[in-house]
Scaffold this active site. Structure first.
Site, mmCIF file in Angstrom:
data_model
loop_
_atom_site.group_PDB
_atom_site.id
_atom_site.type_symbol
_atom_site.label_atom_id
_atom_site.label_comp_id
_atom_site.label_asym_id
_atom_site.label_seq_id
_atom_site.Cartn_x
_atom_site.Cartn_y
_atom_site.Cartn_z
ATOM 1 N N GLU A 392 16.434 -42.866 56.042
ATOM 2 C CA GLU A 392 16.275 -44.247 56.486
ATOM 3 C C GLU A 392 14.912 -44.823 56.078
ATOM 4 O OE1 GLU A 392 17.483 -43.706 60.612
ATOM 5 O OE2 GLU A 392 19.428 -44.503 60.061
ATOM 6 N N GLU A 468 25.234 -37.588 58.600
ATOM 7 C CA GLU A 468 25.278 -37.650 60.060
ATOM 8 C C GLU A 468 26.647 -38.180 60.448
ATOM 9 O OE1 GLU A 468 21.933 -39.821 61.802
ATOM 10 O OE2 GLU A 468 20.623 -39.040 60.233
HETATM 11 C C1 GAL Z 1 20.494 -42.214 62.540
HETATM 12 C C2 GAL Z 1 19.167 -41.576 62.241
HETATM 13 C C3 GAL Z 1 18.859 -40.442 63.174
HETATM 14 C C4 GAL Z 1 19.126 -40.864 64.587
HETATM 15 C C5 GAL Z 1 20.530 -41.302 64.731
HETATM 16 C C6 GAL Z 1 20.826 -41.805 66.121
HETATM 17 O O1 GAL Z 1 20.504 -43.501 62.056
HETATM 18 O O2 GAL Z 1 19.120 -41.105 60.932
HETATM 19 O O3 GAL Z 1 17.539 -40.056 63.013
HETATM 20 O O4 GAL Z 1 18.291 -41.924 64.897
HETATM 21 O O5 GAL Z 1 20.773 -42.379 63.879
HETATM 22 O O6 GAL Z 1 20.629 -40.863 67.091
#
Ligand code: GAL
Length: 926
Positions: A392, A468
């Site tokens: 990010e 993620e």
């Molecule tokens: C993503 C980010 C993580 C964390 C997650 C939400 O956007 O990469 O670091 O913030 O969202 O828990």
């Protein structure tokens, strides 16, 4: 010293590999002297060797000073806790001065001071001489100490500022925790080696001289740049075969553990050693509830063992390179690793990415420096299969610089970065929190095209992964099985990494675990930092148990009602010969037979011995795959996979009939007393009770909150239902109570009719008919009954149904049918921020102290010592104190859980809408 410098450091030696060397080294961890100042401009006299620090505090190194009573931690997710005005930082800049006196052993000369990690801007002096400064919190820094070392007493002084221009590069979603939080050593090692070992046995290394020996494969005296081919067993996460090697230099010998493996992309498929690689991963931050990111090697090992035992095969080191020992453990125990650079500038999103360092030429050197220091440190790990440019950090020119350098330095590993949808600088297409539908479209190569046809064609030829997905915040995540099904169906999909491994709750005397805001931070993101698969103390949450089921490397199904089990090997790189299989038959939760199963190494269909014979009562057959022998990560007998099937039952379950008229008096019905006018149940088998009555509310989960459902439910008033009795009718054997249940201020409602009859066995049947009225357009939290009993009536609950853990419509994959028992306390899942939890699914019957409740056929059970309202109001677990009632929820259905805290809500089939419904429960005295 100017903190607004764009330079990443000064006086640093060139980065090199983390190596085990026989060169002498001095451990400088331990008790240091420490002083905290509120601003950066403190006099530098403390660096003088004669400075008197006797009035200072003592502080362990490694550590974060806010976790030792100096200042406080602060949590923000996206936003910077300082104005976005790079490279400047506020005057309020916590500054920690550290001093350490050490004695140099006799005969010692020369050496390097090595810092594995300091957050975030550090200056170092040795014996009053300033060696330089460094940034890049999660990266090592080395200085030449040689000219300044003296025999005997030496004084090391380190000043750490919390904020600096470099802090703009470290906006990861985690606690802001300054300090020297990784090891400090004085080492005489100076070697650097880059070993190349491919799965086909090709072996070579780069380095400034040295000779490589790998005795087990007969390699002796290999020179840098020369290549040999050896008959090596390849390294994989499933079979982490390592070979001990040494590289001997005139001054020192370094030891390496070499793994032979190759990563490649062919036809848009991610391959390891030429075979498809499916990443069953988690995102791991370094965290410990007491030590913060200053984690011990024992904690690292515990993480790896827990991952391995839960069928996790991959880690993304979100969002920075971990302590180097963690990667040694990944090599040794077997995990595929995406190693991520210490770079995040997410807070610039809030200002439209204006001034983003990723695109600012003044930050180029710093970004390149971070990439170099990661790659150089970690280049010899077979576990590391991809470099990630960061997380990010938006888009911009500096990404190209980082990627360009990494490709040249290490062409053997693909590059990852999620923040640039065009994938201009990467070799894989990565996304976060894409819905199931989008993942499927990408799997089919039918994703929305990019505007630039060239980039689009490039991206379309890439493997896809979700860096993620399935945000494990609070109760959840739902939807895991459906993601896995897609990952396994489409070869382009290389799997992904669940967000995230651990809840970052900081141990706290009043709150048990603290989250954002608990330290009085003016700006914070609350419990968004509590989103892990393990609780802060590393107890697996129900989410991790579900993930273990979903990630099983063996699929067991039952194509022919209990006669045959089909076993499919889901490993990528090994057969099933390390497993043994058992088949267990349980009748009503009691084991009645257990057999070993002979399963061929490649799987197949296996006849189940004696399992087909029918018998009375509900019978289930469970096939389990267990480790035949001990592995370094789990003992023999560890369960890797399981599956259940229900066996045919004879005779069929006897239908329940009502007894002949048994009403004695106007208000008494077979052990139950009702209040005449309202038809309210007041006593049951001698116990004073409230309810059961219709209930639609649950304490909202984090996912309910973030999806907006909680707000809609509260707007409707589902947490404050009113009940009105319209009629109480007695006819012979039954008592019928007609009610309307509705929130104030709306014309929506539910007709609920309770029909009580006496059952033959001395029990009581309750049939509830529900008929919604009005326009119920949103999903509802639940549909069920709530009742309360005196607190001392129930301690332990025994049930036959799914367990032992909680389950909701789209979670609870780990819950299997059996007979279970737990105290009311044990039925609670300890989510750090209290919310709906603990629902046991498909319960046939449950013994609740003086009586038993049975479903016709099943119901959902929750028992607590507090109400749903109290649960919803609590912010931390200690807010919940047992009251004098037990609150029972006997449910027909729940709304799904989903993963809307980040990502999609429940899939449509898990939404619960108001609908006409009927359910029947039977109450019998114990
Ligand atoms: C993503 C980010 C993580 C964390 C997650 C939400 O956007 O990469 O670091 O913030 O969202 O828990």
């Amino acid at each position: 010293m100017e903190l607004v410098t764009f330079a990443p450091g000064s006086g640093l030696l060139a980065p090199r590999a983390a190596l085990r060397s026989d060169a002498p080294s001095l451990d400088l961890n331990g008790t240091w002297r420490f002083r905290l100042s509120p601003a950066a401009g403190v006099p530098e006299d403390f660096a003088d060797p004669g400075y008197d620090d006797s009035g200072w505090a003592e502080l362990p190194v490694p550590s974060h000073w806010p976790l030792h009573g100096h200042g406080a931690p602060a949590y923000t997710n996206v936003v910077y806790p300082f104005p976005v005005d790079p490279p400047y930082v506020p005057d309020e800049n916590p500054t920690g001065d550290h001093r350490r006196v050490f004695d140099l052993p006799e005969g010692w000369s020369g050496g390097r001071l090595r810092f594995e990690g300091a957050d975030s801007f550090a200056r170092v002096w040795l014996n009053g001489h300033e060696l330089g400064f460094w940034t890049g919190s999660r990266l090592p820094a080395e200085f030449d100490a040689g000219p300044w070392l003296r025999p005997g007493r030496n004084v090391l002084a380190v000043r750490v500022h919390q904020w600096s221009a470099a802090g703009y590069l470290e906006d990861q979603d985690m606690w802001w925790l300054p300090g020297i939080f990784r090891d400090v050593t004085l080492t005489r090692s100076a070697a650097d080696v880059f070993v190349h070992a491919a799965h086909d046995g090709r072996l070579s290394f780069d380095g400034p001289g040295g000779r490589l020996d790998l005795p087990e494969l007969g390699v002796a005296g290999l020179e840098p740049g020369a290549e040999v081919r050896v008959a090596a067993e390849p390294w994989t996460a499933e079979t982490p075969r390592l070979y001990d090697a040494t590289v001997t230099f005139p001054e020192e010998t370094v030891r390496l553990r070499v793994g032979f493996r190759t990563v490649s992309v062919e036809d848009g498929v991610l391959l390891a050693n030429g075979r498809p690689l499916l990443l069953k991963g988690v995102n791991r931050h370094e965290f410990d509830p007491v030590r913060g990111r200053a984690v011990t090697v024992e904690t690292m090992r515990e993480d790896v063992l827990l991952m391995k035992r839960h069928n996790v095969n991959a880690v993304r080191t979100s969002h920075y390179p971990p302590h180097p020992a963690f990667l040694d453990l990944c090599d040794e125990l077997g995990l595929w690793v995406v190693d991520e650079c210490d770079l995040e500038t997410h807070g610039f999103e809030r200002v439209g990415w204006r001034g983003n360092p990723t695109d600012d030429p003044r930050y180029e050197a710093a970004l390149l420096d971070r990439m170099r220091r990661m790659v150089e440190r970690d280049k010899n790990h077979p576990s590391v299969i991809m470099w990630s440019l960061g997380n990010e950090a938006g888009v911009g020119r500096n990404l190209a610089v980082m990627a360009g350098w990494a490709r040249e330095r290490d062409p053997s590993r693909p590059l990852h970065y999620e923040g640039d949808r065009s994938c201009a600088h990467t070799d894989v297409y990565s996304r976060m929190y894409a819905t199931h539908a989008e993942v499927e479209a990408i799997g089919r190569r039918e994703e929305e095209p990019l505007d630039d046809p060239e980039l689009d064609a490039r991206r379309r030829a890439m493997p896809f992964l979700q860096c993620e997905y399935a945000h494990a915040m609070g109760n959840g995540p739902g939807g895991l099985a459906e993601y896995q099904e897609l990952f396994e169906r489409y070869p382009r999909l290389a799997g992904g990494f669940v967000w995230e491994w651990i809840d970052h709750g900081i141990a706290h005397p009043a709150h048990e675990y603290a989250y954002g805001g608990d330290f009085g931070e003016p700006l914070h993101d609350g419990n968004f930092v509590i989103d892990g698969l393990v609780f802060p103390d590393r107890t697996p949450s129900p989410g991790l148990l579900d993930l273990k089921k979903v990630f099983e490397p063996v699929r067991i199904t039952f194509p022919e009602a209990g006669d045959v089990a089909r076993i499919v090997n889901g490993h990528g790189f090994r057969d099933l010969s390390h497993l043994r299989f058992t088949a267990t038959v349980e009748a009503h939760g009691e084991t009645v037979a257990e057999h070993p199963l002979e399963v061929p190494p490649d799987g197949g269909e296996v006849r189940l011995p004696g399992a087909g014979a029918a018998g009375a009562g509900e019978r289930w057959l469970t096939v389990r795959a267990l480790l035949a022998d001990g592995h370094p990560w789990a003992p023999a007998g560890h369960e890797v996979a399981w599956s259940q099937t229900r066996l045919p039952t004879t005779p069929p379950h006897p239908p329940l009939r009502s007894a002949p008229p048994a009403l004695s008096g106007a208000s008494l019905l077979s052990g139950a007393e009702f209040e005449g006018r309202s038809g309210r149940l007041t006593r049951l088998f001698g116990l004073e009770v409230e309810g059961p009555r219709l209930d639609l509310w649950r304490a909202p989960t984090d996912n309910d909150r973030y999806s907006g459902l909680e707000a809609r439910w509260r707007a409707l008033g589902l947490h404050r239902l009113t009940h009105r009795t319209d009629a109480v009718e007695r006819d012979g054997a039954s008592l019928t109570v007609r009610t309307r249940v509705a929130p104030a201020a709306t014309d929506l409602g539910m007709r609920a009719t309770y029909r009580w009859t006496a059952a033959e066995d001395g029990g009581l049947l309750l049939r509830v008919d529900v008929e919604p009225e009005g326009d119920w357009s949103d999903p509802i939290p639940r549909l069920g009954l709530t009742m309360t009993l005196p607190g001392d009536a129930v301690d332990r609950v025994t049930w036959f149904g799914r367990g032992p853990g909680e389950a909701y419509p789209d979670t609870g994959l780990a819950a299997r049918v059996g007979r279970w028992s737990a105290t009311v306390e044990e039925l609670q899942t300890p989510y750090v921020r209290p919310q709906e939890n603990g629902h046991r699914a498909e319960v046939r019957w449950a013994g609740l102290g003086p009586f038993r409740v049975s479903g016709e056929p099943v119901f959902g059970l929750t028992a607590r010592r507090w109400s749903a309202a109290e649960l919803a109001a609590a912010r931390h677990r200690p807010d919940l104190t047992p009251g004098d009632r037990v609150h029972l929820h006997l449910d027909l259905a729940h709304q799904g859980i989903g993963t809307a805290t980040c990502g999609p809500g429940p899939l449509p089939r898990y939404d619960l809408y108001a609908r006409p419904a009927t359910f029947t429960l039977r109450f019998t005295p114990s």
